[in-house]
Design a protein around this motif. Structure first.
Motif, PDB file in Angstrom:
ATOM      1  N   ASP A 174       0.859  -1.186   0.000  1.00 39.76           N
ATOM      2  CA  ASP A 174       0.000   0.000   0.000  1.00 39.76           C
ATOM      3  C   ASP A 174       0.892   1.232   0.000  1.00 39.76           C
ATOM      4  O   ASP A 174       1.638   1.467   0.957  1.00 39.76           O
ATOM      5  N   SER A 175       0.822   2.000  -1.070  1.00 40.85           N
ATOM      6  CA  SER A 175       1.676   3.176  -1.208  1.00 40.85           C
ATOM      7  C   SER A 175       0.806   4.424  -1.262  1.00 40.85           C
ATOM      8  O   SER A 175      -0.199   4.459  -1.985  1.00 40.85           O
ATOM      9  N   TYR A 176       1.193   5.434  -0.490  1.00 41.02           N
ATOM     10  CA  TYR A 176       0.446   6.693  -0.424  1.00 41.02           C
ATOM     11  C   TYR A 176       1.332   7.833  -0.918  1.00 41.02           C
ATOM     12  O   TYR A 176       2.411   8.085  -0.356  1.00 41.02           O
ATOM     13  N   LEU A 177       0.885   8.506  -1.969  1.00 43.24           N
ATOM     14  CA  LEU A 177       1.558   9.698  -2.471  1.00 43.24           C
ATOM     15  C   LEU A 177       0.785  10.904  -1.974  1.00 43.24           C
ATOM     16  O   LEU A 177      -0.319  11.201  -2.456  1.00 43.24           O
ATOM     17  N   ASN A 178       1.339  11.596  -0.975  1.00 40.22           N
ATOM     18  CA  ASN A 178       0.670  12.733  -0.354  1.00 40.22           C
ATOM     19  C   ASN A 178       1.159  14.035  -0.965  1.00 40.22           C
ATOM     20  O   ASN A 178       2.369  14.252  -1.113  1.00 40.22           O
ATOM     21  N   GLY A 179       0.221  14.897  -1.322  1.00 34.12           N
ATOM     22  CA  GLY A 179       0.604  16.162  -1.924  1.00 34.12           C
ATOM     23  C   GLY A 179      -0.478  17.202  -1.792  1.00 34.12           C
ATOM     24  O   GLY A 179      -1.396  17.092  -0.966  1.00 34.12           O
ATOM     25  N   SER A 180      -0.398  18.234  -2.624  1.00 35.30           N
ATOM     26  CA  SER A 180      -1.377  19.318  -2.617  1.00 35.30           C
ATOM     27  C   SER A 180      -1.691  19.691  -4.053  1.00 35.30           C
ATOM     28  O   SER A 180      -0.919  19.417  -4.982  1.00 35.30           O
ATOM     29  N   THR A 181      -2.832  20.297  -4.249  1.00 38.10           N
ATOM     30  CA  THR A 181      -3.226  20.716  -5.588  1.00 38.10           C
ATOM     31  C   THR A 181      -3.969  22.037  -5.534  1.00 38.10           C
ATOM     32  O   THR A 181      -4.744  22.288  -4.597  1.00 38.10           O
ATOM     33  N   GLN A 190       8.612 -14.646 -12.100  1.00 37.77           N
ATOM     34  CA  GLN A 190       7.345 -14.972 -12.755  1.00 37.77           C
ATOM     35  C   GLN A 190       6.191 -14.077 -12.301  1.00 37.77           C
ATOM     36  O   GLN A 190       5.136 -14.062 -12.933  1.00 37.77           O
ATOM     37  N   ARG A 191       6.383 -13.378 -11.197  1.00 34.74           N
ATOM     38  CA  ARG A 191       5.287 -12.601 -10.613  1.00 34.74           C
ATOM     39  C   ARG A 191       5.612 -11.112 -10.575  1.00 34.74           C
ATOM     40  O   ARG A 191       6.787 -10.721 -10.544  1.00 34.74           O
ATOM     41  N   GLN A 192       4.558 -10.310 -10.564  1.00 30.35           N
ATOM     42  CA  GLN A 192       4.681  -8.886 -10.306  1.00 30.35           C
ATOM     43  C   GLN A 192       4.029  -8.614  -8.954  1.00 30.35           C
ATOM     44  O   GLN A 192       2.906  -9.044  -8.700  1.00 30.35           O
ATOM     45  N   THR A 193       4.732  -7.927  -8.082  1.00 35.23           N
ATOM     46  CA  THR A 193       4.233  -7.672  -6.730  1.00 35.23           C
ATOM     47  C   THR A 193       2.913  -6.890  -6.772  1.00 35.23           C
ATOM     48  O   THR A 193       2.776  -5.907  -7.510  1.00 35.23           O
ATOM     49  N   LEU A 194       1.953  -7.335  -5.964  1.00 34.01           N
ATOM     50  CA  LEU A 194       0.685  -6.618  -5.840  1.00 34.01           C
ATOM     51  C   LEU A 194       0.934  -5.274  -5.171  1.00 34.01           C
ATOM     52  O   LEU A 194       1.566  -5.202  -4.103  1.00 34.01           O
ATOM     53  N   ALA A 195       0.452  -4.210  -5.780  1.00 33.28           N
ATOM     54  CA  ALA A 195       0.652  -2.872  -5.223  1.00 33.28           C
ATOM     55  C   ALA A 195      -0.579  -2.022  -5.481  1.00 33.28           C
ATOM     56  O   ALA A 195      -1.181  -2.087  -6.562  1.00 33.28           O
ATOM     57  N   LYS A 196      -0.954  -1.244  -4.477  1.00 33.18           N
ATOM     58  CA  LYS A 196      -2.061  -0.297  -4.599  1.00 33.18           C
ATOM     59  C   LYS A 196      -1.523   1.082  -4.237  1.00 33.18           C
ATOM     60  O   LYS A 196      -1.151   1.323  -3.088  1.00 33.18           O
ATOM     61  N   GLN A 197      -1.469   1.950  -5.231  1.00 28.86           N
ATOM     62  CA  GLN A 197      -0.896   3.282  -5.040  1.00 28.86           C
ATOM     63  C   GLN A 197      -2.020   4.319  -5.014  1.00 28.86           C
ATOM     64  O   GLN A 197      -2.783   4.436  -5.966  1.00 28.86           O
ATOM     65  N   ARG A 198      -2.094   5.041  -3.902  1.00 28.12           N
ATOM     66  CA  ARG A 198      -3.132   6.055  -3.736  1.00 28.12           C
ATOM     67  C   ARG A 198      -2.508   7.444  -3.825  1.00 28.12           C
ATOM     68  O   ARG A 198      -1.501   7.710  -3.169  1.00 28.12           O
ATOM     69  N   VAL A 199      -3.133   8.318  -4.609  1.00 24.69           N
ATOM     70  CA  VAL A 199      -2.679   9.701  -4.737  1.00 24.69           C
ATOM     71  C   VAL A 199      -3.638  10.578  -3.931  1.00 24.69           C
ATOM     72  O   VAL A 199      -4.856  10.557  -4.161  1.00 24.69           O
ATOM     73  N   LEU A 200      -3.085  11.334  -2.969  1.00 20.97           N
ATOM     74  CA  LEU A 200      -3.904  12.162  -2.087  1.00 20.97           C
ATOM     75  C   LEU A 200      -3.523  13.624  -2.209  1.00 20.97           C
ATOM     76  O   LEU A 200      -2.339  13.966  -2.340  1.00 20.97           O
ATOM     77  N   ALA A 209       1.085  18.179  -6.541  1.00 19.70           N
ATOM     78  CA  ALA A 209       2.500  18.316  -6.208  1.00 19.70           C
ATOM     79  C   ALA A 209       2.792  17.377  -5.039  1.00 19.70           C
ATOM     80  O   ALA A 209       2.360  17.616  -3.909  1.00 19.70           O
ATOM     81  N   VAL A 210       3.512  16.289  -5.307  1.00 23.76           N
ATOM     82  CA  VAL A 210       3.753  15.250  -4.302  1.00 23.76           C
ATOM     83  C   VAL A 210       4.862  15.682  -3.349  1.00 23.76           C
ATOM     84  O   VAL A 210       5.957  16.058  -3.778  1.00 23.76           O
ATOM     85  N   HIS A 211       4.562  15.630  -2.046  1.00 22.20           N
ATOM     86  CA  HIS A 211       5.534  16.016  -1.016  1.00 22.20           C
ATOM     87  C   HIS A 211       6.101  14.810  -0.265  1.00 22.20           C
ATOM     88  O   HIS A 211       7.177  14.888   0.323  1.00 22.20           O
ATOM     89  N   GLN A 212       5.362  13.694  -0.285  1.00 24.08           N
ATOM     90  CA  GLN A 212       5.774  12.544   0.530  1.00 24.08           C
ATOM     91  C   GLN A 212       5.254  11.261  -0.084  1.00 24.08           C
ATOM     92  O   GLN A 212       4.127  11.211  -0.610  1.00 24.08           O
ATOM     93  N   GLN A 213       6.058  10.206  -0.033  1.00 20.05           N
ATOM     94  CA  GLN A 213       5.616   8.864  -0.409  1.00 20.05           C
ATOM     95  C   GLN A 213       5.774   7.958   0.799  1.00 20.05           C
ATOM     96  O   GLN A 213       6.843   7.878   1.399  1.00 20.05           O
ATOM     97  N   LEU A 214       4.685   7.285   1.158  1.00 24.20           N
ATOM     98  CA  LEU A 214       4.679   6.401   2.319  1.00 24.20           C
ATOM     99  C   LEU A 214       4.304   4.995   1.881  1.00 24.20           C
ATOM    100  O   LEU A 214       3.248   4.791   1.275  1.00 24.20           O
ATOM    101  N   ASP A 215       5.167   4.034   2.168  1.00 28.05           N
ATOM    102  CA  ASP A 215       4.903   2.631   1.862  1.00 28.05           C
ATOM    103  C   ASP A 215       4.541   1.884   3.140  1.00 28.05           C
ATOM    104  O   ASP A 215       5.283   1.946   4.131  1.00 28.05           O
ATOM    105  N   VAL A 216       3.413   1.172   3.114  1.00 30.93           N
ATOM    106  CA  VAL A 216       3.006   0.377   4.273  1.00 30.93           C
ATOM    107  C   VAL A 216       2.549  -0.995   3.802  1.00 30.93           C
ATOM    108  O   VAL A 216       2.073  -1.150   2.672  1.00 30.93           O
ATOM    109  N   PRO A 217       2.704  -2.029   4.640  1.00 36.02           N
ATOM    110  CA  PRO A 217       2.261  -3.367   4.266  1.00 36.02           C
ATOM    111  C   PRO A 217       0.737  -3.420   4.174  1.00 36.02           C
ATOM    112  O   PRO A 217       0.024  -2.881   5.025  1.00 36.02           O
ATOM    113  N   GLY A 218       0.235  -4.072   3.140  1.00 36.09           N
ATOM    114  CA  GLY A 218      -1.201  -4.229   2.966  1.00 36.09           C
ATOM    115  C   GLY A 218      -1.567  -5.687   2.750  1.00 36.09           C
ATOM    116  O   GLY A 218      -0.712  -6.559   2.571  1.00 36.09           O
ATOM    117  N   GLY A 219      -2.869  -5.971   2.739  1.00 35.53           N
ATOM    118  CA  GLY A 219      -3.336  -7.343   2.578  1.00 35.53           C
ATOM    119  C   GLY A 219      -2.848  -8.232   3.704  1.00 35.53           C
ATOM    120  O   GLY A 219      -2.866  -7.850   4.883  1.00 35.53           O
TER     121      GLY A 219
END
Length: 418
Positions: free
Chosen positions: A26-33, A105-115, A46-56
């Motif tokens: 679970d990846s969070y791209l935090n910014g402002s618009t 053989q696999r691609q890692t499952l990832a969910k990227q959220r833009v905030l 405008a992204v100010h921070q990227q936060l990666d956290v374990p999900g699932g």
């Protein structure tokens, strides 16, 4: 009752829990618009921070570790940058990534959220969702056979992304038969786990009504599900079925017992991600430590209430759970004798709360008292006031002194000194 719950939480440090399932980054791209792009009516962030956290399943493993247990986590990742970031996120939270298999053989499952601020604008999903290859399957089975007998509890976190294959489920059934463990399952396809012999399963509302063939409704979900407890137990083959109901809390069934109803605190929808992982983690640890279903349900709901008050995908810490239990069962102001106070002090110290002590006569409460008590309270989390007895006041001030102050200000714990 409070001391029993706290002792139960303390015992979780002696437990080893095996988790197997679909790991997600679970990846969070935090910014402002403040403007739209020229190409389309879409916000420019405008992204100010990227936060990666374990999900699932990785979030379940993180919650179990955060609550105090030792965790062994089995899963399959891609041999890619997202997989490495997920490993780092797990290691930072005290979960070893040694049990995870990396594969080209696999691609890692990832969910990227833009905030922008606290608002999620878009979520981008990627990763392999097909069934793992026979070679990877055999590697997982080999590790499962090694780790299962050594675990006190086992959690299956199945998002139907290809990790839990039929052959692996068959091996899980035989292991549970040979080495019975507290086995808790969270799956989008619970019916296939009926032969496994689960201790508990945790469908959410959508999964429960799918099993039952009921229509979806926006409210009064507990009332809709309640008549079907025996049917859910039969369909899943589990000893306990805990149905989580989002804002309506949860309802828990076991054979021959009335349903156990828990309630939830209101929380924004964007803060409930991973709440089910917290619920199943606390439920598993409580059941593995010998707690009753009622106690386990209460602890699971309390832990969930903590994480939904926090943004993003989060985990509940044992210290937070302990403090929540203390706060829930401790009035904001008490007058205690010395023996009772010692118990409260021990609990607050275990929860890492800073304790401040002062004392006085308080036969006449004047503005100076209010000022110094207010200042004392600012020095820590808990203020203990020792109040001199009437006899002590008379010894200090003479027989004409008034009665000692017997009431506490808001948020204070008072001890009457003899």
């Amino acid at each position: 009752m409070t001391s029993d719950l706290l002792h139960r939480i303390d015992s979780w440090t002696s437990l080893t829990v095996l988790v197997i399932g679909d790991a997600i980054l679970d990846s969070y791209l935090n910014g402002s618009t403040d403007r739209l792009c020229r190409e389309a009516p879409a916000p420019v962030v405008a992204v100010h921070q990227q936060l990666d956290v374990p999900g699932g399943a990785a979030n379940t493993a993180t919650n179990l570790a955060s609550l105090g247990s030792r965790v062994v986590f089995l899963s399959v990742l891609g041999a890619d940058r997202e997989g490495e970031r997920l490993r780092q996120a797990l290691e930072q939270r005290g979960v070893s990534s040694a049990g995870m298999i990396s594969s080209e053989q696999r691609q890692t499952l990832a969910k990227q959220r833009v905030l922008a601020g606290s608002q999620i604008l878009v979520r981008l999903d990627q990763g392999s969702t097909e069934e793992i290859s026979p070679e990877l399957e055999q590697q997982l089975i080999d590790r499962l056979m090694t780790q299962f007998p050594q675990a006190d509890a086992v959690v299956i976190s199945d998002y139907n992304y290809g990790i839990l294959t039929p052959r692996l489920l068959h091996k899980l059934k035989s292991l549970q038969s040979e080495f019975p463990r507290t086995l808790v399952i969270d799956s989008r396809q619970l019916s296939i786990y009926h032969p496994v012999g689960a201790t508990a399963v945790k469908p959410n509302y959508d999964e429960a009504i799918h099993l039952l063939g009921l229509p979806k409704q926006p409210r009064d979900r507990a009332e809709q599900i309640t008549p079907y407890g025996d049917r859910l137990l039969q369909l899943t083959g589990a000893s306990i079925v805990a149905v989580t109901l989002d804002v309506e809390g949860a309802i828990v069934f076991e054979p021959g017992q009335p349903p156990i109803r828990t309630h939830a605190r209101p929380a924004p929808q964007n803060q409930t991600s991973g709440a089910g992982d917290t619920f199943i983690s606390a439920l598993t640890l409580a059941l593995a430590s010998g707690a009753s279903t009622t106690t386990a349900s209460s602890l699971a709901s309390t832990a969930t209430a903590i994480v939904v008050q926090q943004p993003g995908t989060t985990a509940c810490r044992a210290e937070e759970l302990r403090q929540s239990i203390i706060d829930a069962r401790s009035p904001s102001k008490l007058i205690l004798d010395q023996s009772d106070l010692a118990t409260y002090v021990q609990q607050y110290r275990a929860a890492d709360r800073r304790i401040v002590f002062t004392n006085g006569c308080f036969d006449i409460l004047h503005p100076g008292h209010v000022a110094y008590l207010t200042q004392a309270k600012l020095l820590g989390d808990v203020l203990i006031i020792g109040v001199n007895s009437d006899e002590s006041v008379r010894q200090l001030k003479g027989n004409g002194a008034g009665q000692s102050f017997k009431r506490s200000a808001h948020g204070l714990i008072c001890l009457k000194l003899c």
